[in-house]
Structures are given as structure tokens and as C-alpha cells.
Design an enzyme around this catalytic site. Structure first.
Site, mmCIF file in Angstrom:
data_model
loop_
_atom_site.group_PDB
_atom_site.id
_atom_site.type_symbol
_atom_site.label_atom_id
_atom_site.label_comp_id
_atom_site.label_asym_id
_atom_site.label_seq_id
_atom_site.Cartn_x
_atom_site.Cartn_y
_atom_site.Cartn_z
ATOM 1 C CD GLU A 180 -1.538 0.394 3.530
ATOM 2 O OE1 GLU A 180 -2.713 0.265 3.171
ATOM 3 O OE2 GLU A 180 -1.205 0.553 4.698
ATOM 4 C CG ASP A 216 1.331 -3.850 2.423
ATOM 5 O OD1 ASP A 216 0.395 -3.544 1.655
ATOM 6 O OD2 ASP A 216 2.207 -3.031 2.782
ATOM 7 N NE ARG A 263 6.444 -5.512 16.811
ATOM 8 C CZ ARG A 263 5.667 -6.580 16.979
ATOM 9 N NH1 ARG A 263 4.514 -6.651 16.355
ATOM 10 N NH2 ARG A 263 6.068 -7.577 17.736
#
Ligand SMILES: Nc1ncnc2c1ncn2[C@@H]1O[C@H](COP(=O)(O)OP(=O)(O)O)[C@@H](O)[C@H]1O
Ligand SMILES: Nc1nc2c(ncn2[C@H]2C[C@H](O)[C@@H](COP(=O)(O)O)O2)c(=O)[nH]1
Length: 206
Positions: A35, A86, A138
Site C-alpha cells: 500500500e 500487505d 512498533r
């Protein structure tokens, strides 16, 4: 291989979708569809004022993903060639249902269905589940400036929305095969054995 798989890696923001999809693409020799994030002109503004910018942002994502899905259909699916992405196109609706309201949401839903209902859908979904602390860690590690002030409550809500969204996809017909990865405990980046286990699980689904 029974038929060429269309694999989507999904999960909330920072779960590791792009990382895992890229690793699987290399390991399984699959072309990857990623993306478009950095080129999105609305993301920065969106995180500063969600109500003001959500419609532009959701429409931008939808139009980009529609084009990518169209290309994926022509280049891979119609030629019976495997591919990994993804994201799943349905993530548009997961986000839009959270960020839009009223007339804009209703218009968005109509456009979403008009554009995507007849498009190819992934037959395998790898769903990375992770809790709020893992995702925030993250997101910090990834260090995109516009994401650093993200409201944890927004992310927490998206975790719930994702669970419901993947459950909805699981109930569709034909139903996709779904592999759920525990993103809190499985470190496919640092732990080679854990990554190999995911590869083996994916191969069983193909
Ligand atoms: N299982 C994991 N263990 C440790 N770090 C990870 C893991 N998955 C992703 N990361 C790291 O977390 C950050 C976000 O991953 P990314 O693939 O960009 O997530 P997403 O595409 O789901 O938003 C990256 O810096 C990546 O290296
Ligand atoms: N409001 C929306 N935000 C979205 C959408 N797709 C992605 N995003 C945001 C979330 C992250 O800040 C960034 C990258 O997404 P990742 O899930 O790859 O981390 O873009 C969307 O459809 N709507």
C-alpha cells in the site's frame, strides 16, 4: 499448489503487515503489492484533525487501492499467478466505519461497494493480532513523525474493529482461509524458527 493464491496480510497499524508480507514474498518468490503510505498527502493532516480530514483521506486510500486491485487482477489473478499484498481491500471499510459519520459515511459505503464488490478478493488472509502496547511500541520503532501523536484510544478501538472485520470476512462465501499470527509473542523479524513456522503454516493453506 491447488490454484494460484491471492494472499493478504492484515492487522492493525504497526502489527507487522508490510514486514511479514515482504519476508513471505522473498521466501515464497511471490510478487508483492504494497500500500501507498508516504505519498499520501492527507495522513499528516488527518492525525492532526481526524474529523476535518477523514473523508479526503479515506477516499484517497480507496482510490489508490482500487487502482492497485484492478492492476493486481489484470497482472496476476486473471493469469492465475500467485501474489501477496500487505492489505485487504476491506480495510478501507474498517477504517471508514470508525472515522466517518452521517452522510459522508453513507456516501462512502455506497462508493466502496460500487468500486469493490466485483473485484477479486484474497483467498488467504494472514491476520496479525497484537495488543495495544505491542502496536504502540512498533509504531514508535517505525518512527513515522505523523503517527507519533496518535491517540492510543483510536488504536485500541481499531484493534476491536479489526477483530470484527476479520470475523466478518471469515463468514463470507466463499470464505477465505485465515491464518492468525500472535504478533505479541511471535517475532518473525528476529526469530528465524518462528518465521519458518509461519512459512510452513502458509504453505499448508496454499
Ligand atoms: N514481529 C515483529 N517483531 C519485532 N518487530 C516487528 C515485528 N513486526 C514488525 N516489526 C517492526 O515494527 C514496525 C512496524 O512494522 P510494519 O511492517 O511497518 O507494520 P504494518 O505494516 O502492520 O503497519 C517496523 O519497524 C517493523 O520492523
Ligand atoms: N484512516 C485510515 N488510515 C489508514 C488507512 N490505511 C492505512 N492507514 C494509516 C494507518 C497508518 O498511520 C498508515 C499506514 O498504515 P499501516 O496499517 O500499513 O501501518 O496509514 C485507511 O484506510 N484509513
Amino acid at each position: 499448489m491447488k490454484q494460484a493464491p491471492f494472499i493478504a496480510v492484515e492487522g492493525p497499524i504497526g502489527a507487522g503487515k508490510t514486514t511479514l508480507a515482504s519476508m513471505l514474498s522473498t521466501e515464497l518468490h511471490l510478487p508483492i503489492i504494497k500500500e501507498i503510505v508516504e505519498e499520501n498527502p492527507f495522513l499528516d493532516k488527518f492525525y492532526q484533525n481526524i474529523d476535518e480530514w477523514s473523508f479526503q483521506l479515506e477516499m484517497f486510500f480507496l482510490c489508490n487501492r482500487y487502482k492497485q486491485l484492478e492492476d493486481t487482477g489484470l497482472q496476476y489473478i486473471e493469469k492465475a499467478q500467485p501474489v501477496i499484498s500487505d492489505y485487504h481491500i476491506y480495510k478501507n471499510l474498517i477504517f471508514a466505519e470508525r472515522t466517518l459519520k452521517g452522510v459522508k459515511l453513507e456516501k462512502y459505503r455506497q462508493i466502496y461497494h460500487l468500486l469493490t464488490d466485483d473485484m477479486p478478493k484474497p483467498d488467504i488472509i494472514i491476520y496479525i493480532k497484537a495488543d495495544l502496547d505491542t502496536l504502540l511500541g512498533r509504531i514508535r520503532k517505525r518512527a513515522r513523525s505523523f503517527e507519533q501523536e496518535m491517540d492510543p484510544a483510536y488504536l485500541e478501538q481499531l484493534i476491536i474493529d479489526y477483530d470484527k472485520g476479520i470475523q466478518f470476512l471469515a463468514e463470507q462465501s466463499p470464505s477465505p482461509r485465515i491464518l492468525t499470527v500472535n504478533g505479541n509473542e511471535i517475532d518473525f523479524v528476529e526469530n528465524q524458527a518462528q518465521f519458518k513456522q509461519i512459512v510452513s503454516d502458509v504453505k499448508e493453506l496454499i
